[in-house]
Write a protein that holds these residues in place. Structure first.
Motif, PDB file in Angstrom:
ATOM      1  N   THR A  84       0.821  -1.218   0.000  1.00  0.00           N
ATOM      2  CA  THR A  84       0.000   0.000   0.000  1.00  0.00           C
ATOM      3  C   THR A  84       0.854   1.268   0.000  1.00  0.00           C
ATOM      4  OG1 THR A  84      -0.116   0.062   2.440  1.00  0.00           O
ATOM      5  CG2 THR A  84      -1.788  -1.224   1.292  1.00  0.00           C
ATOM      6  N   LEU A  85       2.179   1.113   0.108  1.00  0.00           N
ATOM      7  CA  LEU A  85       3.056   2.281   0.091  1.00  0.00           C
ATOM      8  C   LEU A  85       3.119   2.877  -1.318  1.00  0.00           C
ATOM      9  CD1 LEU A  85       6.073   1.090   2.269  1.00  0.00           C
ATOM     10  CD2 LEU A  85       4.444   2.874   2.849  1.00  0.00           C
ATOM     11  N   GLU A  86       3.460   4.158  -1.368  1.00  0.00           N
ATOM     12  CA  GLU A  86       3.497   4.855  -2.653  1.00  0.00           C
ATOM     13  C   GLU A  86       4.747   4.517  -3.462  1.00  0.00           C
ATOM     14  OE1 GLU A  86       3.227   8.956  -1.733  1.00  0.00           O
ATOM     15  OE2 GLU A  86       1.168   8.847  -0.977  1.00  0.00           O
ATOM     16  N   HIS A  87       5.827   4.076  -2.816  1.00  0.00           N
ATOM     17  CA  HIS A  87       7.097   3.867  -3.510  1.00  0.00           C
ATOM     18  C   HIS A  87       7.371   2.378  -3.746  1.00  0.00           C
ATOM     19  CE1 HIS A  87       7.411   7.990  -2.455  1.00  0.00           C
ATOM     20  NE2 HIS A  87       7.767   7.783  -1.210  1.00  0.00           N
ATOM     21  N   PRO A  88       8.067   2.049  -4.825  1.00  0.00           N
ATOM     22  CA  PRO A  88       8.465   0.658  -5.081  1.00  0.00           C
ATOM     23  C   PRO A  88       9.396   0.169  -3.960  1.00  0.00           C
ATOM     24  CG  PRO A  88       8.739   2.019  -7.044  1.00  0.00           C
ATOM     25  CD  PRO A  88       8.495   2.960  -5.904  1.00  0.00           C
ATOM     26  N   PHE A  89       9.357  -1.121  -3.694  1.00  0.00           N
ATOM     27  CA  PHE A  89      10.226  -1.654  -2.646  1.00  0.00           C
ATOM     28  C   PHE A  89      10.661  -3.068  -2.980  1.00  0.00           C
ATOM     29  CE2 PHE A  89       6.061  -3.202  -1.445  1.00  0.00           C
ATOM     30  CZ  PHE A  89       6.298  -4.478  -0.939  1.00  0.00           C
ATOM     31  N   THR A  90      11.762  -3.478  -2.348  1.00  0.00           N
ATOM     32  CA  THR A  90      12.257  -4.847  -2.436  1.00  0.00           C
ATOM     33  C   THR A  90      12.385  -5.376  -1.020  1.00  0.00           C
ATOM     34  OG1 THR A  90      13.513  -4.361  -4.453  1.00  0.00           O
ATOM     35  CG2 THR A  90      14.140  -6.331  -3.207  1.00  0.00           C
ATOM     36  N   LYS A  94      17.173 -11.149   6.790  1.00  0.00           N
ATOM     37  CA  LYS A  94      18.527 -11.310   7.317  1.00  0.00           C
ATOM     38  C   LYS A  94      18.392 -11.810   8.752  1.00  0.00           C
ATOM     39  CE  LYS A  94      23.076 -10.632   7.542  1.00  0.00           C
ATOM     40  NZ  LYS A  94      24.014 -11.566   6.865  1.00  0.00           N
ATOM     41  N   HIS A  95      18.647 -13.082   8.960  1.00  0.00           N
ATOM     42  CA  HIS A  95      18.452 -13.714  10.277  1.00  0.00           C
ATOM     43  C   HIS A  95      17.003 -13.516  10.726  1.00  0.00           C
ATOM     44  CE1 HIS A  95      22.672 -14.456  10.194  1.00  0.00           C
ATOM     45  NE2 HIS A  95      23.016 -13.192  10.365  1.00  0.00           N
ATOM     46  N   ASP A  96      16.787 -12.832  11.854  1.00  0.00           N
ATOM     47  CA  ASP A  96      15.430 -12.649  12.375  1.00  0.00           C
ATOM     48  C   ASP A  96      14.833 -11.311  11.963  1.00  0.00           C
ATOM     49  OD1 ASP A  96      17.083 -11.031  13.835  1.00  0.00           O
ATOM     50  OD2 ASP A  96      16.196 -11.490  15.787  1.00  0.00           O
ATOM     51  N   THR A  97      15.410 -10.684  10.948  1.00  0.00           N
ATOM     52  CA  THR A  97      14.977  -9.348  10.532  1.00  0.00           C
ATOM     53  C   THR A  97      14.428  -9.370   9.112  1.00  0.00           C
ATOM     54  OG1 THR A  97      16.699  -8.361  11.919  1.00  0.00           O
ATOM     55  CG2 THR A  97      15.679  -6.943  10.272  1.00  0.00           C
ATOM     56  N   TYR A  98      13.249  -8.787   8.953  1.00  0.00           N
ATOM     57  CA  TYR A  98      12.673  -8.582   7.623  1.00  0.00           C
ATOM     58  C   TYR A  98      13.125  -7.199   7.160  1.00  0.00           C
ATOM     59  CZ  TYR A  98       9.623 -12.335   9.285  1.00  0.00           C
ATOM     60  OH  TYR A  98       9.152 -13.512   9.799  1.00  0.00           O
ATOM     61  N   CYS A  99      13.679  -7.111   5.979  1.00  0.00           N
ATOM     62  CA  CYS A  99      14.248  -5.853   5.494  1.00  0.00           C
ATOM     63  C   CYS A  99      13.513  -5.361   4.255  1.00  0.00           C
ATOM     64  CB  CYS A  99      15.731  -6.017   5.177  1.00  0.00           C
ATOM     65  SG  CYS A  99      16.706  -6.634   6.568  1.00  0.00           S
ATOM     66  N   ILE A 100      13.271  -4.066   4.227  1.00  0.00           N
ATOM     67  CA  ILE A 100      12.619  -3.425   3.098  1.00  0.00           C
ATOM     68  C   ILE A 100      13.559  -2.373   2.518  1.00  0.00           C
ATOM     69  CG2 ILE A 100      10.706  -1.957   2.339  1.00  0.00           C
ATOM     70  CD1 ILE A 100       9.687  -4.652   3.060  1.00  0.00           C
ATOM     71  N   LEU A 101      13.839  -2.477   1.216  1.00  0.00           N
ATOM     72  CA  LEU A 101      14.551  -1.410   0.505  1.00  0.00           C
ATOM     73  C   LEU A 101      13.487  -0.564  -0.173  1.00  0.00           C
ATOM     74  CD1 LEU A 101      17.023  -3.361   0.866  1.00  0.00           C
ATOM     75  CD2 LEU A 101      17.822  -2.492  -1.318  1.00  0.00           C
ATOM     76  N   LEU A 102      13.235   0.590   0.374  1.00  0.00           N
ATOM     77  CA  LEU A 102      12.181   1.461  -0.137  1.00  0.00           C
ATOM     78  C   LEU A 102      12.797   2.494  -1.071  1.00  0.00           C
ATOM     79  CD1 LEU A 102       9.106   1.846   0.295  1.00  0.00           C
ATOM     80  CD2 LEU A 102       9.665   3.608   1.964  1.00  0.00           C
ATOM     81  N   SER A 103      12.429   2.455  -2.333  1.00  0.00           N
ATOM     82  CA  SER A 103      12.994   3.379  -3.314  1.00  0.00           C
ATOM     83  C   SER A 103      12.592   4.818  -3.010  1.00  0.00           C
ATOM     84  CB  SER A 103      12.525   3.012  -4.717  1.00  0.00           C
ATOM     85  OG  SER A 103      12.967   1.730  -5.078  1.00  0.00           O
TER      86      SER A 103
END
Length: 279
Positions: A84-90, A94-103
């Motif tokens: 639902t965010l306005e920007h593309p993301f990937t 990493k271990h117990d962490t969910y990571c989002i690269l938000l453009s």
């Protein structure tokens, strides 16, 4: 069989993505071109700007003890909400962490708006799926190699929030200041320093007078020991400020402008909010 095959392809693709980003944030990829070549399938390109968000389950034991199916469900729930965010993301893990690269678009990004959106997202995750999650926000990375630093900052922001026993929070990375050093010291040592430094003021029986003098002292140092600026900040007459500060000097038995004493008092005043939070 088709479903099993599709799931296997999906898991292999995700594993390759996690391996790439793990290499990137751990510093195994040191050349930008290599990062671009391996990361182009994930949207990384020349001039790519992004901010890394680190997301964790607040119940660490739940993650460590959870099976792969539970983690897969959490991954999909988070990914759906971020859609639902306005920007593309990937997204990667990493271990117990969910990571989002938000453009970050060329027009820039609005951190306040993002924080508001993330706060609402965490609330919905908890209400709809019973997931208690928190988010750390790193500083913007202006190129693909900068992703490593933004990730580290996002994780540090998470750890900072957890030090205060918080849950379902959104915490932006802040450069380490004197407050960060205070968190490294034992609580009883901080309290002892605070009380010994400001003992004369803390002994005042009248609570309103005690708070008034401490507030005046704090404003005096914040305005670089300028009487007029202190009076403006407190909305009182200059003579009132002078009277209060002279009283502080008598009670503390110090000269407020003495470099060594002023440093000691400033540190004590900076410690006060941390002691109140602990209480």
């Amino acid at each position: 069989m088709e479903l099993t095959k599709s799931q296997a392809v999906k898991e292999r693709s995700r594993r390759h993505k996690n391996e790439f980003f793990s290499d990137l944030i751990e510093g195994y990829i040191t050349f930008e071109q290599e990062a671009l070549n391996r990361g182009k399938r994930y949207g990384l390109r020349k001039g790519y700007s992004c901010v890394v968000l680190a997301i964790r389950n607040d119940e660490a034991a739940a993650l460590k003890g959870g099976n792969l199916t539970e983690q897969e469900e959490q991954y999909e729930h988070i990914k759906r909400h971020f859609g639902t965010l306005e920007h593309p993301f990937t997204m990667f893990t990493k271990h117990d962490t969910y990571c989002i690269l938000l453009s970050i678009p060329d027009s820039g990004w609005d951190e306040a708006k993002l924080t508001e959106h993330l706060t609402g997202m965490l609330k919905h995750l908890h209400q709809e799926n019973g997931m208690s999650m928190s988010v750390g926000i790193g500083k913007p990375a202006m190129n693909v190699l900068g992703v490593r630093h933004s990730y580290t900052e996002a994780v540090n922001a998470l750890q900072f929030g957890y030090r205060f026993k918080r849950k379902q929070f959104v915490q932006s990375y802040q450069a380490k200041d004197i407050g960060y050093l205070f968190h490294m010291l034992p609580q009883d040592e901080l309290k002892q320093f605070y009380e010994s430094t400001l003992d004369g003021l803390l002994q005042i029986a009248d609570e309103s007078e005690r708070k008034e003098l401490l507030r005046t002292l704090n404003a005096f140092y914040e305005t670089q020991c300028q009487f007029v600026e202190t009076s403006k900040q407190l909305f009182v007459h200059r003579n009132t400020v002078v009277y209060r500060l002279e009283k502080c000097e008598r009670l503390l038995d110090v000269k407020l402008k003495d470099p060594a004493e002023s440093l000691r008092i400033r540190i004590a005043l900076a410690i006060e909010p941390l002691l109140l939070q602990k209480d």
